[in-house]
Design a protein around this motif. Structure first.
Motif, PDB file in Angstrom:
ATOM      1  N   PRO A 224      18.192  31.965  15.233  1.00  0.00           N
ATOM      2  CA  PRO A 224      19.215  32.674  16.007  1.00  0.00           C
ATOM      3  C   PRO A 224      18.899  34.168  16.127  1.00  0.00           C
ATOM      4  O   PRO A 224      18.068  34.695  15.394  1.00  0.00           O
ATOM      5  N   ARG A 227      21.211  40.611  17.820  1.00  0.00           N
ATOM      6  CA  ARG A 227      21.069  41.615  18.865  1.00  0.00           C
ATOM      7  C   ARG A 227      19.745  41.335  19.543  1.00  0.00           C
ATOM      8  O   ARG A 227      18.695  41.337  18.895  1.00  0.00           O
ATOM      9  N   ILE A 270      16.476  34.729   6.990  1.00  0.00           N
ATOM     10  CA  ILE A 270      17.353  35.755   7.557  1.00  0.00           C
ATOM     11  C   ILE A 270      18.742  35.299   7.170  1.00  0.00           C
ATOM     12  O   ILE A 270      19.141  34.173   7.504  1.00  0.00           O
ATOM     13  N   CYS A 272      22.385  36.419   7.690  1.00  0.00           N
ATOM     14  CA  CYS A 272      23.258  37.368   8.389  1.00  0.00           C
ATOM     15  C   CYS A 272      24.576  37.503   7.640  1.00  0.00           C
ATOM     16  O   CYS A 272      25.099  36.527   7.112  1.00  0.00           O
ATOM     17  N   HIS A 343      13.001  38.724  18.241  1.00  0.00           N
ATOM     18  CA  HIS A 343      12.857  38.740  16.783  1.00  0.00           C
ATOM     19  C   HIS A 343      12.147  39.988  16.284  1.00  0.00           C
ATOM     20  O   HIS A 343      11.802  40.087  15.113  1.00  0.00           O
ATOM     21  N   VAL A 357      21.211  42.404   8.196  1.00  0.00           N
ATOM     22  CA  VAL A 357      21.299  43.696   8.895  1.00  0.00           C
ATOM     23  C   VAL A 357      20.209  44.665   8.450  1.00  0.00           C
ATOM     24  O   VAL A 357      19.940  45.637   9.147  1.00  0.00           O
ATOM     25  N   GLN A 359      17.059  43.702   7.823  1.00  0.00           N
ATOM     26  CA  GLN A 359      15.739  43.160   8.193  1.00  0.00           C
ATOM     27  C   GLN A 359      15.374  43.745   9.554  1.00  0.00           C
ATOM     28  O   GLN A 359      15.409  43.062  10.587  1.00  0.00           O
ATOM     29  N   LYS A 361      14.258  45.144  13.003  1.00  0.00           N
ATOM     30  CA  LYS A 361      13.368  44.652  14.061  1.00  0.00           C
ATOM     31  C   LYS A 361      12.812  45.832  14.855  1.00  0.00           C
ATOM     32  O   LYS A 361      13.320  46.931  14.785  1.00  0.00           O
TER      33      LYS A 361
HETATM   34  N1  LIG Z   1      16.534  47.345  14.859  1.00  0.00           N
HETATM   35  C1  LIG Z   1      17.415  46.376  14.600  1.00  0.00           C
HETATM   36  N2  LIG Z   1      17.115  45.444  13.683  1.00  0.00           N
HETATM   37  C2  LIG Z   1      17.980  44.438  13.382  1.00  0.00           C
HETATM   38  C3  LIG Z   1      19.232  44.356  14.038  1.00  0.00           C
HETATM   39  C4  LIG Z   1      19.541  45.347  14.997  1.00  0.00           C
HETATM   40  O1  LIG Z   1      20.616  45.352  15.614  1.00  0.00           O
HETATM   41  N3  LIG Z   1      18.601  46.330  15.252  1.00  0.00           N
HETATM   42  N4  LIG Z   1      20.103  43.317  13.714  1.00  0.00           N
HETATM   43  C5  LIG Z   1      19.968  42.802  12.367  1.00  0.00           C
HETATM   44  C6  LIG Z   1      20.780  41.637  12.089  1.00  0.00           C
HETATM   45  S1  LIG Z   1      22.463  41.870  12.033  1.00  0.00           S
HETATM   46  C7  LIG Z   1      20.247  40.413  11.747  1.00  0.00           C
HETATM   47  S2  LIG Z   1      21.208  39.160  11.185  1.00  0.00           S
HETATM   48  C8  LIG Z   1      18.790  40.179  11.883  1.00  0.00           C
HETATM   49  C9  LIG Z   1      18.585  38.958  12.738  1.00  0.00           C
HETATM   50  O2  LIG Z   1      17.231  38.740  12.957  1.00  0.00           O
HETATM   51  P1  LIG Z   1      16.774  37.744  14.135  1.00  0.00           P
HETATM   52  O3  LIG Z   1      17.470  38.216  15.383  1.00  0.00           O
HETATM   53  O4  LIG Z   1      15.301  37.830  14.213  1.00  0.00           O
HETATM   54  O5  LIG Z   1      17.231  36.374  13.716  1.00  0.00           O
HETATM   55  O6  LIG Z   1      18.139  41.271  12.448  1.00  0.00           O
HETATM   56  C10 LIG Z   1      18.529  42.518  11.971  1.00  0.00           C
HETATM   57  N5  LIG Z   1      17.632  43.528  12.467  1.00  0.00           N
END
Ligand SMILES: Nc1nc2c(c(=O)[nH]1)N[C@H]1C(S)=C(S)[C@@H](COP(=O)(O)O)O[C@H]1N2
Ligand SMILES: [Mo]
Length: 370
Positions: A224, A227, A270, A272, A343, A357, A359, A361
């Motif tokens: 899932p 964002r 992950i 959440c 991802h 939150v 982890q 990205k």
């Molecule tokens: N830069 C960044 N990283 C982020 C987020 C974000 O909004 N911005 N959301 C986080 C949240 S709330 C979760 S649960 C995970 C979800 O990782 P996925 O989308 O790869 O499953 O990423 C996290 N990394």
């Protein structure tokens, strides 16, 4: 003149009685206790008060997955339990006279605070699992402080009712008709809610997961997304992307250069805060290796900045025990494939026993701190 619900005998059910209230109170109390403790864990992991940050454990790797799964499971179970408990006792709302003494008035005031806090807590938590934030106040702070209010109110309530609770703790000799059927229905409702939602985090309940907002196997690359890259404005990563690492010996690496460093794999979830979790096989470069290359002294913490231009998770701090952990990766791949834009392409953080939150990205920059 006492009218309507204020009349004597206005409530005809035999189930508005203490034994039913005590049995439901025990179940609800247990659910709220689990919710409170797991909520505290979540709060501390997300935002450790200064001296605690060095003590947070990176093991077990699924720790946060389990505690946050329990948090949402117990919170959802508390919804039908709170409904049944309130139904059992609500005739007391129309007690006459409203206050017999100052103590009685205080006790009723305490119950008003308790009920309001529990309802607000369950309501905000439920909306959060649906990712719906229709209020102008910060969710986390509100949910945290109202949690303390509810727990304090609960303790005062248990103390005030201790004699009544003790007197009805054991199964009474007299049987109230309908009590068993009522309690069985409430238990069945709790079971149904749990079985149809827990699959968002418990893999073997996945097929029953009808009511939870997430299916942990649905999404790009079978995971899932909270964002998306579109929401974060990072869909088009510039061809000039470089990982910037700041420390005593700062440097930059292209994606190709990163791919030529020693690669490692880690199976990590992950998890959440909203209650869903999913495990995946991540591949990439150890964060510890990247920090060592920048000349980071042992025990250094890390600050990670995303390509996102705004958003609450753009900047993340990671205490040393996670940054040095061999399982903590700057991931370039998931389940054997290059990361999907959603991802975190080109690179994301994945670390053991940390809330989703954190982890981060779409990583742009790592900084050695302290
Ligand atoms: N830069 C960044 N990283 C982020 C987020 C974000 O909004 N911005 N959301 C986080 C949240 S709330 C979760 S649960 C995970 C979800 O990782 P996925 O989308 O790869 O499953 O990423 C996290 N990394
Ligand atoms: Mo999340």
């Amino acid at each position: 003149m006492r009218r309507g619900p204020f009349r004597d005998g206005a409530f005809s059910s035999a189930l508005h009685e203490p034994r039913t209230a005590v049995v439901l109170g025990r179940w609800l109390g247990a659910a709220l206790l689990v919710c409170f403790l797991t909520g505290l864990i979540s709060h501390v992991l997300q935002d450790p008060p200064g001296p605690l940050s060095g003590l947070l454990p990176a093991r077990p790797v699924n720790g946060y997955r389990v505690t946050q799964g329990l948090h949402v499971i117990s919170g959802l179970a508390a919804v039908p339990l709170a409904g049944a408990k309130l139904w059992t006792v609500y005739p007391r709302l129309f007690e006459w006279p409203p206050a017999r003494s100052a103590t009685h008035a205080l006790e009723r005031l305490g119950i008003a605070v308790l009920v309001a806090a529990v309802l607000l807590e369950l309501f905000t938590g439920l909306l959060n699992t649906l990712q719906w934030y229709p209020w102008p106040f910060p969710f986390r702070q509100t949910h945290y402080w109202v949690g303390w209010l509810a727990t304090g109110g609960l303790l005062v309530h248990i103390a005030a009712k201790a004699p009544l609770i003790a007197g009805n703790w054991r199964r009474p000799q007299v049987r109230v008709p309908g009590r068993r059927a009522f309690l069985t229905s409430v238990a069945a409702a709790v079971g149904a809610v749990t079985l149809t939602t827990a699959g968002q985090t418990v893999p073997w309940l996945r097929t029953l997961n009808l009511l939870a907002p997430r299916r942990p196997d649905l999404g790009p690359q079978g995971l899932p997304v909270n964002r998306t890259a579109a929401q974060a404005g990072t869909v088009a990563v510039p061809a000039t992307w470089r990982l910037r690492v700041d420390g005593p010996r700062p440097y930059e690496l292209t994606l190709d250069e990163l791919a030529q460093l020693p690669q490692h794999e880690a199976v990590l979830p992950i998890a959440c805060v909203e209650g869903w979790s999913a495990s995946a096989r991540w591949g990439g470069v150890r964060v510890a290796d990247l920090l060592a290359r920048a000349g980071a002294p042992a025990g250094s913490a890390l600050r990670v900045t995303s390509l996102e231009t705004d958003g609450p998770y753009r900047v993340m701090e990671m205490p040393a025990q996670y940054a040095e952990d061999p399982l903590t990766l700057l991931a370039l791949r998931v389940n054997g494939e290059t990361l999907d834009a959603d991802h975190g392409f080109p690179a994301r953080i994945i670390a053991p026993n940390r809330p989703g939150v954190l982890q981060t990205k779409w990583v742009a920059r790592l900084e050695v701190v302290r």
